[in-house]
Design an enzyme around this catalytic site. Structure first.
Site, mmCIF file in Angstrom:
data_model
loop_
_atom_site.group_PDB
_atom_site.id
_atom_site.type_symbol
_atom_site.label_atom_id
_atom_site.label_comp_id
_atom_site.label_asym_id
_atom_site.label_seq_id
_atom_site.Cartn_x
_atom_site.Cartn_y
_atom_site.Cartn_z
ATOM 1 N N ASN A 1 -24.597 -44.203 58.753
ATOM 2 C CA ASN A 1 -24.992 -42.637 58.668
ATOM 3 C C ASN A 1 -24.477 -42.505 59.564
ATOM 4 O OD1 ASN A 1 -25.781 -40.379 58.201
ATOM 5 N ND2 ASN A 1 -27.797 -40.673 58.319
ATOM 6 N N TRP A 2 -22.895 -41.648 59.542
ATOM 7 C CA TRP A 2 -22.302 -41.015 60.795
ATOM 8 C C TRP A 2 -22.715 -39.785 61.080
ATOM 9 C CZ3 TRP A 2 -16.320 -42.012 59.718
ATOM 10 C CH2 TRP A 2 -16.047 -43.526 59.600
ATOM 11 N N LYS A 3 -23.551 -39.229 60.316
ATOM 12 C CA LYS A 3 -24.318 -37.841 60.534
ATOM 13 C C LYS A 3 -22.865 -36.921 60.781
ATOM 14 C CE LYS A 3 -28.374 -39.801 62.092
ATOM 15 N NZ LYS A 3 -29.612 -40.040 63.064
ATOM 16 N N GLU B 1 -33.549 -35.499 59.014
ATOM 17 C CA GLU B 1 -32.940 -34.351 59.756
ATOM 18 C C GLU B 1 -32.972 -33.099 58.785
ATOM 19 O OE1 GLU B 1 -29.615 -36.737 61.179
ATOM 20 O OE2 GLU B 1 -30.976 -37.547 62.535
ATOM 21 N N GLY C 1 -27.505 -45.371 62.423
ATOM 22 C CA GLY C 1 -26.881 -44.022 63.013
ATOM 23 C C GLY C 1 -26.168 -44.108 64.028
ATOM 24 N N GLY C 2 -26.388 -43.795 65.293
ATOM 25 C CA GLY C 2 -25.483 -43.748 66.542
ATOM 26 C C GLY C 2 -24.699 -45.077 66.364
ATOM 27 N N SER D 1 -32.793 -46.426 65.867
ATOM 28 C CA SER D 1 -32.226 -46.857 67.040
ATOM 29 C C SER D 1 -31.855 -48.530 66.763
ATOM 30 C CB SER D 1 -33.229 -46.822 67.962
ATOM 31 O OG SER D 1 -33.388 -45.562 68.503
ATOM 32 N N HIS E 1 -32.990 -37.558 54.215
ATOM 33 C CA HIS E 1 -33.166 -38.020 55.680
ATOM 34 C C HIS E 1 -33.805 -36.891 56.386
ATOM 35 C CE1 HIS E 1 -31.777 -38.830 59.728
ATOM 36 N NE2 HIS E 1 -31.295 -39.819 59.170
ATOM 37 N N GLU F 1 -37.583 -44.735 58.098
ATOM 38 C CA GLU F 1 -36.853 -44.458 59.209
ATOM 39 C C GLU F 1 -38.066 -43.604 60.103
ATOM 40 O OE1 GLU F 1 -32.337 -44.473 59.334
ATOM 41 O OE2 GLU F 1 -32.920 -42.478 58.692
ATOM 42 N N GLY G 1 -32.778 -42.115 67.110
ATOM 43 C CA GLY G 1 -31.763 -41.470 68.016
ATOM 44 C C GLY G 1 -32.475 -41.715 69.379
HETATM 45 P P1 13P Z 1 -30.160 -44.089 65.069
HETATM 46 O O1 13P Z 1 -29.590 -45.610 64.564
HETATM 47 O O2 13P Z 1 -29.011 -43.177 65.768
HETATM 48 O O3 13P Z 1 -31.219 -43.952 65.635
HETATM 49 O O4 13P Z 1 -30.029 -43.151 63.662
HETATM 50 C C1 13P Z 1 -31.036 -43.699 62.650
HETATM 51 C C2 13P Z 1 -30.793 -42.771 61.337
HETATM 52 O O5 13P Z 1 -31.241 -41.713 61.131
HETATM 53 C C3 13P Z 1 -29.964 -43.292 60.475
HETATM 54 O O6 13P Z 1 -30.063 -42.400 59.184
#
Ligand code: 13P
Length: 253
Positions: free
Chosen positions: A8-10, A95, A232-233, A211, A93, A165, A171
């Site tokens: 997930n590149w956000k 967020e 994510g990251g 993470s 998600h 999650e 993050g």
């Molecule tokens: P991180 O891997 O950056 O913690 O993010 C997880 C995430 O929200 C994937 O959707």
């Protein structure tokens, strides 16, 4: 069951940078049938990425969609517009739940739109730090699932992916330990079974996200009830993401 690794590149990388990253990944990842790798870039990048995508290696996913198929909704993208472009859509998600006040009612309608348009949803669920400290993790996730799945049939759920999650692990670098997530992962499987009957959702896949890095990927992938990872990251870093994909491929020998 095959494993699924989704990145997930956000809200990161414009079209040019997205194409560069995908080319880097394609050079280094070998396809393996037992591991599906899904890239979820921002909407803007989907068309240029699709043009260069090696479909033996990667599938595409979107990060969100509207619950209607079309209409006067400025700034939104529907599941029917995404059909033919992506195979997966991330829904709910945290967020979006937190920053855009997406509630379970809305998420249920979005899941129905994804199913109606023949795409696979990656539904995200998870508790925040306060809820975990109050020992409410399982309850929060079961309540989210019960409401979110309310418009789906058993055959819709057969195509569904649920990503656990925990918000406190997103993050933050503070990843959840296998012991912390085990009861929640079991509760996810149990809840779907209770709602749709044993074997009624045999295609359901459950992912962990929060993470995830190359070093901790293997431990999650070996855990009972976990069919893959939502990253994510680390999915923006070619080396890290390739390491995670390779860990999944090695786990599937
Ligand atoms: P991180 O891997 O950056 O913690 O993010 C997880 C995430 O929200 C994937 O959707």
């Amino acid at each position: 069951m095959s494993k699924l690794i989704a990145g997930n590149w956000k809200m990161n990388l414009g079209p040019k940078e997205a194409v560069t990253l995908v080319k880097k990944l394609q050079d280094r990842v070998l396809p393996k049938k037992s591991v599906e790798v899904v890239l979820c870039p921002p909407f803007l990048d989907l068309v240029p990425v699709k043009e260069i995508l090696d479909r033996q290696k990667f599938k595409l996913g979107a990060q969100n969609c509207h619950y209607l198929d079309e209409g006067a909704v400025t700034g939104e993208v529907s599941a029917s517009m995404l059909r033919g472009l992506v195979s997966y859509v991330i829904i709910g998600h945290s967020e979006r739940r937190v920053q855009f006040n997406e509630d379970d009612k809305l998420i249920a309608k979005k899941l129905a739109a994804v199913a109606r348009n023949g795409l696979r949803a990656i539904l995200c669920v998870g508790e925040n730090l306060h809820q975990r400290q109050s020992r409410l993790s399982v309850k929060v996730v079961v309540d989210q699932l019960t409401a979110d799945l309310s418009l789906l049939t058993a055959s819709d759920v057969d195509d569904l992916i649920i990503a656990y999650e925990p918000l406190w692990a997103i993050g933050t670098g503070e990843f959840a330990t296998p012991e912390q997530i085990e009861p929640v992962i079991s509760a996810i499987h149990r809840t779907v079974e209770e709602l749709y009957g044993e074997g009624g959702a045999s295609g359901l896949q459950v992912l962990y996200g929060g993470s995830v890095k190359e070093d901790n990927a293997k431990a999650y992938l070996n855990q009972e009830g976990i069919d893959g990872l939502l990253v994510g990251g680390a999915s923006l870093n070619a080396e890290e993401f390739i390491g995670i994909v390779k860990a999944a491929q090695a786990a599937q020998v």
